[in-house]
Design a protein around this motif. Structure first.
Motif, PDB file in Angstrom:
ATOM      1  N   ILE A 147      -3.594   5.988   8.951  1.00 57.07           N
ATOM      2  CA  ILE A 147      -3.242   6.436   7.604  1.00 57.07           C
ATOM      3  C   ILE A 147      -3.096   5.189   6.739  1.00 57.07           C
ATOM      4  N   GLU A 148      -4.019   5.029   5.814  1.00 53.33           N
ATOM      5  CA  GLU A 148      -3.992   3.864   4.945  1.00 53.33           C
ATOM      6  C   GLU A 148      -3.240   4.202   3.651  1.00 53.33           C
ATOM      7  N   THR A 149      -2.647   3.187   3.045  1.00 52.38           N
ATOM      8  CA  THR A 149      -1.881   3.368   1.812  1.00 52.38           C
ATOM      9  C   THR A 149      -2.544   2.597   0.682  1.00 52.38           C
ATOM     10  N   PRO A 150      -3.221   3.290  -0.239  1.00 46.47           N
ATOM     11  CA  PRO A 150      -3.786   2.577  -1.392  1.00 46.47           C
ATOM     12  C   PRO A 150      -2.680   1.907  -2.197  1.00 46.47           C
ATOM     13  N   ASP A 151      -2.984   0.792  -2.774  1.00 49.85           N
ATOM     14  CA  ASP A 151      -2.030   0.065  -3.614  1.00 49.85           C
ATOM     15  C   ASP A 151      -1.931   0.793  -4.953  1.00 49.85           C
ATOM     16  N   ASN A 152      -0.756   1.321  -5.264  1.00 49.57           N
ATOM     17  CA  ASN A 152      -0.627   2.110  -6.501  1.00 49.57           C
ATOM     18  C   ASN A 152      -0.755   1.240  -7.750  1.00 49.57           C
ATOM     19  N   ARG A 153      -0.776  -0.085  -7.553  1.00 48.80           N
ATOM     20  CA  ARG A 153      -0.980  -0.975  -8.698  1.00 48.80           C
ATOM     21  C   ARG A 153      -2.462  -1.216  -8.966  1.00 48.80           C
ATOM     22  N   ASN A 154      -3.294  -0.948  -7.932  1.00 48.39           N
ATOM     23  CA  ASN A 154      -4.736  -1.188  -8.065  1.00 48.39           C
ATOM     24  C   ASN A 154      -5.447  -0.323  -7.031  1.00 48.39           C
ATOM     25  N   PRO A 155      -6.141   0.722  -7.448  1.00 51.93           N
ATOM     26  CA  PRO A 155      -6.755   1.643  -6.492  1.00 51.93           C
ATOM     27  C   PRO A 155      -7.875   1.020  -5.665  1.00 51.93           C
ATOM     28  N   ASP A 156      -8.321  -0.190  -6.039  1.00 50.01           N
ATOM     29  CA  ASP A 156      -9.352  -0.869  -5.263  1.00 50.01           C
ATOM     30  C   ASP A 156      -8.767  -1.696  -4.123  1.00 50.01           C
ATOM     31  N   ARG A 157      -7.439  -1.622  -3.965  1.00 49.60           N
ATOM     32  CA  ARG A 157      -6.770  -2.378  -2.901  1.00 49.60           C
ATOM     33  C   ARG A 157      -5.962  -1.420  -2.032  1.00 49.60           C
ATOM     34  N   TYR A 158      -5.608  -1.874  -0.848  1.00 47.31           N
ATOM     35  CA  TYR A 158      -4.792  -1.062   0.063  1.00 47.31           C
ATOM     36  C   TYR A 158      -3.721  -1.963   0.680  1.00 47.31           C
ATOM     37  N   ILE A 159      -2.645  -1.333   1.132  1.00 49.42           N
ATOM     38  CA  ILE A 159      -1.510  -2.077   1.679  1.00 49.42           C
ATOM     39  C   ILE A 159      -1.816  -2.463   3.127  1.00 49.42           C
ATOM     40  N   THR A 160      -1.747  -3.752   3.405  1.00 52.47           N
ATOM     41  CA  THR A 160      -1.963  -4.233   4.775  1.00 52.47           C
ATOM     42  C   THR A 160      -0.650  -4.455   5.517  1.00 52.47           C
ATOM     43  N   ASP A 161       0.431  -4.679   4.762  1.00 50.63           N
ATOM     44  CA  ASP A 161       1.732  -4.921   5.408  1.00 50.63           C
ATOM     45  C   ASP A 161       2.834  -4.457   4.463  1.00 50.63           C
ATOM     46  N   ALA A 162       3.473  -3.355   4.845  1.00 45.84           N
ATOM     47  CA  ALA A 162       4.565  -2.812   4.032  1.00 45.84           C
ATOM     48  C   ALA A 162       5.917  -3.054   4.685  1.00 45.84           C
TER      49      ALA A 162
ATOM     50  N   LEU B 132      -1.327   9.950  18.259  1.00 44.12           N
ATOM     51  CA  LEU B 132      -0.890  10.209  16.895  1.00 44.12           C
ATOM     52  C   LEU B 132      -1.671   9.335  15.921  1.00 44.12           C
ATOM     53  N   PHE B 133      -1.723   9.779  14.665  1.00 47.65           N
ATOM     54  CA  PHE B 133      -2.256   8.921  13.622  1.00 47.65           C
ATOM     55  C   PHE B 133      -1.355   7.680  13.514  1.00 47.65           C
ATOM     56  N   ARG B 134      -1.976   6.550  13.259  1.00 52.25           N
ATOM     57  CA  ARG B 134      -1.245   5.288  13.217  1.00 52.25           C
ATOM     58  C   ARG B 134      -1.043   4.858  11.762  1.00 52.25           C
ATOM     59  N   ASN B 135      -0.053   4.026  11.551  1.00 52.81           N
ATOM     60  CA  ASN B 135       0.304   3.564  10.214  1.00 52.81           C
ATOM     61  C   ASN B 135      -0.505   2.314   9.880  1.00 52.81           C
ATOM     62  N   GLY B 136      -1.458   2.455   8.976  1.00 51.37           N
ATOM     63  CA  GLY B 136      -2.316   1.332   8.633  1.00 51.37           C
ATOM     64  C   GLY B 136      -1.611   0.228   7.878  1.00 51.37           C
ATOM     65  N   SER B 137      -0.440   0.513   7.314  1.00 46.63           N
ATOM     66  CA  SER B 137       0.278  -0.512   6.551  1.00 46.63           C
ATOM     67  C   SER B 137       1.308  -1.250   7.397  1.00 46.63           C
ATOM     68  N   ASP B 138       1.334  -0.983   8.695  1.00 45.56           N
ATOM     69  CA  ASP B 138       2.244  -1.681   9.611  1.00 45.56           C
ATOM     70  C   ASP B 138       1.406  -2.488  10.593  1.00 45.56           C
ATOM     71  N   PRO B 139       1.453  -3.807  10.522  1.00 39.54           N
ATOM     72  CA  PRO B 139       0.626  -4.632  11.419  1.00 39.54           C
ATOM     73  C   PRO B 139       0.883  -4.368  12.893  1.00 39.54           C
ATOM     74  N   GLU B 140       2.078  -3.873  13.227  1.00 41.77           N
ATOM     75  CA  GLU B 140       2.382  -3.596  14.626  1.00 41.77           C
ATOM     76  C   GLU B 140       1.512  -2.465  15.184  1.00 41.77           C
ATOM     77  N   HIS B 141       1.015  -1.594  14.308  1.00 41.44           N
ATOM     78  CA  HIS B 141       0.187  -0.481  14.749  1.00 41.44           C
ATOM     79  C   HIS B 141      -1.279  -0.878  14.919  1.00 41.44           C
ATOM     80  N   ARG B 142      -1.620  -2.060  14.432  1.00 38.60           N
ATOM     81  CA  ARG B 142      -3.016  -2.477  14.419  1.00 38.60           C
ATOM     82  C   ARG B 142      -3.451  -2.924  15.818  1.00 38.60           C
ATOM     83  N   TRP B 143      -4.726  -2.687  16.124  1.00 33.55           N
ATOM     84  CA  TRP B 143      -5.270  -3.205  17.375  1.00 33.55           C
ATOM     85  C   TRP B 143      -5.245  -4.733  17.339  1.00 33.55           C
TER      86      TRP B 143
END
Length: 808
Positions: free
Chosen positions: A322-337, A459-470
């Motif tokens: 589950i990725e989180t688009p950056d609400n400040r810029n729709p062309d970006r996404y959150i890599t670490d929240a 389960l679906f993984r949290n794309g904005s949490d680096p711990e969930h990343r491969w």
């Protein structure tokens, strides 16, 4: 598509289209691209025995004959890898192109090519040169399909051969279907009920070695499975691809004193088939086995030192984020929240131009994150589907790895250590390699990139949490491996590889244990094992699954008020649990099992959820088996006021079975035989699907049915028997998956091995080799495949010569 076919018919010239494209197996052909002459001896089944003085000439010749026999099949692979269906077949296939391009087979192949060993690239270029030389010399003699569909061949490149590895990897990547399905079911059921549906692998069954955040998202992502099944249907690759058997028996257990290896990978049954058999001979190297048209190296077979086959490891090699688009810029996404300030990156963008036959080009944008492509964009583009989440998919096949090099090294391995060193390079798909050699070694080596996961893998993984990343993959040294066990054999039938004491998570959705149980029963014989015995094993139609369930239900069909079941009970009581053509009990049992599954699950899941589950037939098979064993509460029908139990639903389902059989076949159980129910028709990719369209013109149906299709046949076996014959629960008894080849190698025999294909070597429907092995495959018979000069004494053959073109 239909318009294209009719246009093609209008321009067919009887002679040029129907006779000129057939090859001359005694021809002498000159080409500028050879260093030395190459002899190609064709046996009576169209298997080429290629003798060359160097590898570059060898693989040039392989490319030439692959194109000669399977050019249309190879062209479809090119179109599939590049996502160009709409360019050749029209606007209806634009969505398929978007799907293929999002998955990124072609883009990944480009990255692999840039990192491939130059020597291997040179050999692949020789292969590509051979393909293109055939096309250059035969542009007016192309196979019938090119004329019918108004298609020109595409130039073959090294990148196309590398893309084939990713197409194969994706087709073996099926775990994600089950993950999405169970995540979807989670929204319909409380946790305790869902757990009962989850397919456990009971400890009493053999292993190869001893010893809510996502609910609504999952429902909205289910169309992704539908897109995948649509792709498979168009390409005649239906079925779960769950299936393959391979075993190797140590020489201490065989009559010859040397190991015997058997393999039968299970794949969708279409015509032409998946494999193309060959024998190669160059100074210092000989090999016999099965290639994939589009790739020059032998994927399974035997050289002078060893033999091997493959099975799907059933590993979980894909995750959804589950990725989180950056609400400040729709062309970006959150890599670490996780910090005080969220970090973001721009989406990586691939702008794709989809050319459309007879219409304007369409632009398509593929967004990617560090985790992988945004697959939810595929669903968002559908007018009738709504998804409010941004979902990416990580798949190990998107990473650069070198399977082509691994297979090349396997082909040349002269010891078990050299073979295992090669296996380590094989990363996608995750496969098991069953191995035997002349030094009396037998082994199973697991190979593949499998992520190390620290969170729930389903389960679906949290794309904005680096711990969930491969981050890391399971090291090869920690993957399952079995060498020379005391039991004297190794075997795998897509069953669970390991016991629960194994450290890493590999997967959850194993094949039902019926096939591996039967393999073990037969291999534990006290008699010494022979080639003939192993061949009979591969054709074995016994179902351990049917035996267990029949023994469970028979008591429920006895007792007072059971006269209505007397006849079917008699058949089941006297059944040997073999799915042979003459068996009436097999038909009774299978239709009953479909009914009992529907009656048990559909009331609580709902029709749509049940339909989704039953599409993956290996799941309800395991679920219902356990529910019958445990007298599950699911047997109560929530749509009635009564409280039904297991016996009630079993008896209701058997009543429905009897009524259905009588309505379709009459009152005489003799007419209910398995051969009257179970059916296989071999159909060509694309054309077969076009002709099946209810709106297809009669002319198209007539041509496809009488020229391209083969069948119908009544195959021996069942999805739960060693000799697999799988049908979809959506279309009961229409078989479309089974052994794509049967291979048996006795390492004591330096002269020959045995194999058979479900179709034949040629993809030309007018060739004698288009379906000349089908009867043998249906009857459990084999052809000899020679490995040395014995070929010239014992086989009839024709010789084609490829010669360097003389200077003019």
């Amino acid at each position: 598509m239909i318009f294209l076919v009719l246009t093609g018919f209008a321009v067919i010239g009887i002679y040029w289209t129907f006779f000129k494209p057939l090859p001359d197996y005694s021809e002498t052909i000159e080409t500028r691209q050879l260093e030395d002459p190459v002899d190609i001896h064709w046996d009576s089944y169209g298997v080429p025995y290629i003798y060359a003085d160097n590898e570059r000439d060898l693989y040039f010749a392989v490319g030439y004959i692959h194109a000669q026999e399977r050019l249309w099949q190879m062209t479809l692979s090119q179109i599939s890898a590049q996502g160009r269906f709409a360019e050749f077949f029209g606007e209806d296939l634009v969505e398929l192109d978007k799907y293929q391009r999002t998955l990124g087979f072609w883009e990944t192949a480009g990255r692999i090519e840039s990192e491939t060993d130059p020597r291997l690239t040179g050999l692949l270029q020789s292969y590509a040169d051979g393909v293109n030389e055939y096309v250059r010399q035969n542009r007016r003699n192309l196979p019938l399909q090119f004329t019918l569909l108004d298609v020109e061949p595409i130039e073959w490149t090294v990148r196309h051969s590398l893309a084939m590895t990713r197409l194969m990897a994706w087709d073996q990547n099926i775990h994600w279907w089950s993950e999405l399905t169970f995540a979807f079911l989670e929204e319909s059921l409380p946790a305790s009920r869902l757990q009962e549906l989850f397919p456990e692998y009971d400890d009493r069954y053999p292993t190869t070695m001893d010893d809510s955040q996502s609910r609504n998202i999952a429902a909205s992502m289910l169309p992704l499975i539908e897109k995948e099944f649509s792709r498979k249907k168009i390409l005649s690759m239906e079925g779960t691809q769950v299936g393959s058997n391979a075993w190797a028996v140590h020489g201490s257990r065989t009559e010859s004193g040397y190991p015997i290896l058997a393999g039968d990978p299970h794949m969708g049954l279409s015509i032409p088939g998946f494999w193309f058999e060959v024998h190669y001979s160059v100074p210092g190297h000989r090999i016999t086995g099965a290639t994939i048209p589009g790739m020059p190296f032998v994927v399974l077979g035997n050289n002078d030192h060893a033999a091997w086959s493959i099975t799907n490891m059933m590993a979980d090699v894909a995750d959804f984020f589950i990725e989180t688009p950056d609400n400040r810029n729709p062309d970006r996404y959150i890599t670490d929240a996780t910090g005080s300030e969220p970090l973001s990156e721009p989406f990586q963008i691939r702008n794709e131009v989809i050319r459309v036959k007879g219409s304007d080009d369409q632009l398509f944008r593929v967004r990617e994150t560090v985790n992988g492509p945004i697959v939810s964009d595929l669903i968002a583009s559908d007018a009738d589907t709504t998804i409010n989440q941004t979902i990416s998919m990580s798949w190990t096949g998107h990473r650069v790895s070198h399977e082509t090099l691994a297979v090349y090294r396997m082909n040349h391995a002269e010891s078990m250590q050299e073979f295992e060193d090669a296996v380590q390079e094989f990363r996608a798909p995750a496969m098991n390699f069953t191995y035997a050699d002349k030094e009396n070694n037998i082994a199973i080596f697991s190979a593949g990139a499998i992520p190390i996961r620290d969170f729930n893998p389903l389960l679906f993984r949290n794309g904005s949490d680096p711990e969930h990343r491969w981050s890391n993959m399971v090291p090869y040294s920690e993957l399952p491996r079995l060498v020379n066990p005391d039991q004297g054999y190794v075997a795998h039938s897509n069953n669970k590889l390991h016991t629960d004491s194994y450290t890493h998570y590999i997967g959850s959705f194993w094949a039902p244990p019926s096939r591996i149980m039967r393999v073990g029963q037969l291999l534990r014989t006290d008699s010494l094992i022979t080639e003939e015995f192993v061949q009979q094993m591969q054709f074995d139609a016994y179902s351990e699954h049917a035996r267990e369930i029949t023994e469970d239900i028979l008591p429920m069909l006895r007792g007072p008020d059971s006269e209505e079941f007397e006849q079917v009970r008699s058949y089941l009581e006297n059944w040997d649990f073999n799915y042979t053509p003459s068996s009436t009990a097999a038909t009774i049992f299978d239709l009953f099992y479909l009914n009992v599954a529907h009656n048990t699950l559909s009331d609580e899941l709902g029709d749509h959820a049940y339909q989704t589950l039953s599409t993956l037939s290996y799941l309800p098979v395991r679920i219902i088996h356990r529910m019958i064993d445990n007298n599950s509460v699911f047997f109560n029908n929530v749509r009635t006021d009564e409280a039904e139990d297991r016996t009630d639903i079993v008896r209701q389902s058997m009543r429905e079975t009897i009524l259905q059989l009588e309505e379709r076949f009459g009152n005489e159980p003799y007419d209910w035989r398995w051969e009257n129910v179970n059916s296989l028709t071999l159909k060509p990719p694309l054309l077969g699907e076009a002709a099946a369209n209810p709106e297809a013109p009669g002319t198209l149906k007539l041509i496809v049915q009488n020229i391209f299709n083969k069948g119908p046949y009544s195959p021996h076996g069942h999805s739960m028997s060693i000799n697999k014959a799988e049908y979809s629960w959506d279309s009961p008894f229409e078989v479309f998956l089974g052994p794509s080849i049967r291979l048996v190698v006795d390492l004591s025999n330096n002269s020959r091995s045995f194999s058979v294909l479900p179709t034949g070597q040629s993809g030309n429907p007018l060739s004698t080799h288009y379906g000349d092995q089908t009867d043998m495959w249906l009857e459990g018979r084999y052809r000899s495949v020679y490995k040395d000069s014995t070929f010239f004494q014992q086989a009839s053959y024709q010789t084609m010569k490829l010669l360097p073109q003389s200077p003019r």
